[in-house]
Enzyme design. Structure first.
Site, mmCIF file in Angstrom:
data_model
loop_
_atom_site.group_PDB
_atom_site.id
_atom_site.type_symbol
_atom_site.label_atom_id
_atom_site.label_comp_id
_atom_site.label_asym_id
_atom_site.label_seq_id
_atom_site.Cartn_x
_atom_site.Cartn_y
_atom_site.Cartn_z
ATOM 1 N N GLY A 177 0.800 -1.212 0.000
ATOM 2 C CA GLY A 177 0.000 0.000 0.000
ATOM 3 C C GLY A 177 0.836 1.267 0.000
ATOM 4 C CB SER A 178 3.813 2.289 1.962
ATOM 5 O OG SER A 178 3.206 2.254 3.235
ATOM 6 C CE LYS A 217 -1.733 -14.849 -0.741
ATOM 7 N NZ LYS A 217 -1.318 -13.455 -0.465
ATOM 8 C CB VAL A 232 -2.284 -14.960 -9.260
ATOM 9 C CG1 VAL A 232 -1.573 -16.260 -9.631
ATOM 10 C CG2 VAL A 232 -3.769 -15.223 -9.054
ATOM 11 C CG ASP A 282 0.498 -17.523 -0.796
ATOM 12 O OD1 ASP A 282 0.019 -16.407 -0.560
ATOM 13 O OD2 ASP A 282 1.208 -17.758 -1.799
ATOM 14 C CE LYS A 342 -0.085 -15.979 -4.214
ATOM 15 N NZ LYS A 342 1.389 -15.889 -4.064
#
Length: 438
Positions: free
Chosen positions: A18-19, A107, A134, A203, A207
């Site tokens: 985000g930053s 995701k 992904v 994780d 995806k």
């Protein structure tokens, strides 16, 4: 949207990704304006708590009222990079219902609620883009969603988690144990302090669900994905793969069954990949996705799969696309699930398998082993026999067989493994690994 005024952008999340997204929006305003045709104005950043300094970002942009930000009525594009299911789900749905297009890298949310999110985007005539969800900077969503939509995808197979690829690569190239390779990955920042989601395959499974839904136009959730992680991969597995001309990779795989009405197979597991296959040479923390289609043939996508800058690159590509659509007064219709294919149970999946086990060194044992495989409709491709020395010799089991099969179903394999485990001429510890990419 004011005529000739800037397009207003709201950002949810100000972590690593985000930053970086915020800095691009603030620092590259002129460049983005030339690409979009209108200024992009970052009007607010939703965060959990204020007071945390982020270099290069005006603190007045931060707000803890994320719902108020996305529903204020004049937002054109909302970028969601907070992750998790809630509050991300509620915020994204509210943003689209308020008329904003949404860019997300989430995701987990997509793998659980793709159908709901897509329908909401369509109902409100806004965009939903998620290239970064992904494989980081690798452009794979757009090729599947747009470039190859006129083709027929046969299979998608990929390395979609950089942490596990780094670990397996170091186990292969530096002869590290799993624990040593994991520690090195953590020291370098490739693995989290709690690596469970990566090493257990969760994780990659999220995806895989997204890729399967796109490739086969079917609603697929993470709960539909068969998942095995890499925590049980040993040095012996790495050595056995090398002896068979393979390397071990954690792969996300989706393909169709050969039924009259094909069903979707979607799975994540450690896999032996022949060294001649393009995925075998993908090293370190890189990601790669291999697509096999009817007309385009075989395509390979390779690049950085995580990190602030690579992921922000994918996010910003979606932002520019959504902003251009906004100026044209259009939105890309999201089509998911229209094929309504069934997701097949793992027992119906097929693969080749490498199976190793200790046996008694006496006449007739090899024939007895072959009979076990034949009884369960599993055909043998190659058989290697070696002799055990010293401490490796246990309870009279002096030889080790390494068997590569032809393609067989998981159900038939399970029958073989169960019978070998009970056979008096076979030692304890029957090991196997799936083989893909021949």
């Amino acid at each position: 949207m004011a005529e000739n005024g800037p397009l207003k952008v709201a950002l949810l999340g100000a972590g690593v990704v985000g930053s970086q997204v915020a800095r691009v929006l603030l620092a590259e305003g002129d460049t983005l304006e030339s690409r979009v045709g209108r200024r992009l104005e970052l009007v607010g950043i939703g965060v959990r708590r204020e007071g945390i300094e982020r270099a290069g970002i005006d603190s007045s942009l931060f707000t803890t009222d994320s719902m108020g930000l996305v529903t204020r009525g004049d937002i054109d594009v909302v970028i969601e990079v907070i992750g998790g299911i809630e509050p991300a789900r509620s915020l994204v749905l509210a943003a689209m219902r308020s008329g904003a297009s949404v860019i997300t890298a989430n995701k987990a949310l997509l793998a659980q609620d793709m159908a709901k999110l897509s329908a909401t985007a369509n109902d409100n005539e806004v965009d939903l883009y998620y290239e970064a969800a992904v494989a980081g900077a690798i452009p794979i969503i757009r090729p599947l969603r747009e470039s190859l939509v006129g083709d027929e995808i046969r299979a998608v197979m990929g390395i979609v988690n950089g942490t596990t690829n780094y670990i397996l690569d170091k186990m292969t190239t530096a002869s590290l144990s799993f624990e040593e390779a994991l520690q090195q990955a953590q020291d370098l920042g490739f693995a989290e302090a709690d690596p469970t989601a990566d090493v257990e395959g969760h994780d990659a499974a999220a995806k895989a669900a997204i890729l399967a839904g796109l490739a086969f136009h079917t609603d697929v959730r993470q709960s539909d994905v068969f998942c095995e992680g890499i925590t049980s991969v040993t040095a012996d597995d790495i050595a056995a793969a090398d002896a068979m001309g393979c390397v071990v990779k954690l792969l996300a795989i989706t393909k169709l069954t050969n039924d009259d009405e094909p069903r979707v197979i979607v799975k994540v597991h450690p896999t032996m990949v022949p060294k001649t296959h393009p995925l075998a040479s993908v090293s370190g923390a890189f990601n790669a996705i291999f697509v096999d289609s009817r007309d385009a043939g075989q395509l390979m996508f390779l690049g950085a799969g995580a990190g602030g800058a690579p992921t922000a690159s994918a996010v910003m590509g979606d932002v520019v696309t959504a902003a251009r659509n906004r100026l044209r007064g259009s939105a890309a219709h999201v089509q998911t699930g229209y094929m309504k294919r069934e997701v097949a149970p793992i027992g119906d999946a097929t693969a080749r398998y490498y199976i190793s086990f200790d046996v008694e060194d006496r006449p007739g044992v090899l024939a007895a082993c072959a009979t076990v495989f034949a009884r369960h409709n599993v055909s043998l491709q190659t058989v290697q026999q070696s002799y055990l020395e010293g401490l490796e010799r246990r309870d009279g089991f002096a030889a080790r067989l390494g068997v590569m099969t032809h393609e067989a179903s998981e159900t038939d394999l399970a029958g073989v493994l169960a019978e070998l485990a009970e056979a008096s001429f076979v030692g304890t510890g029957v090991n196997y690994m799936r083989v893909e990419g021949s």
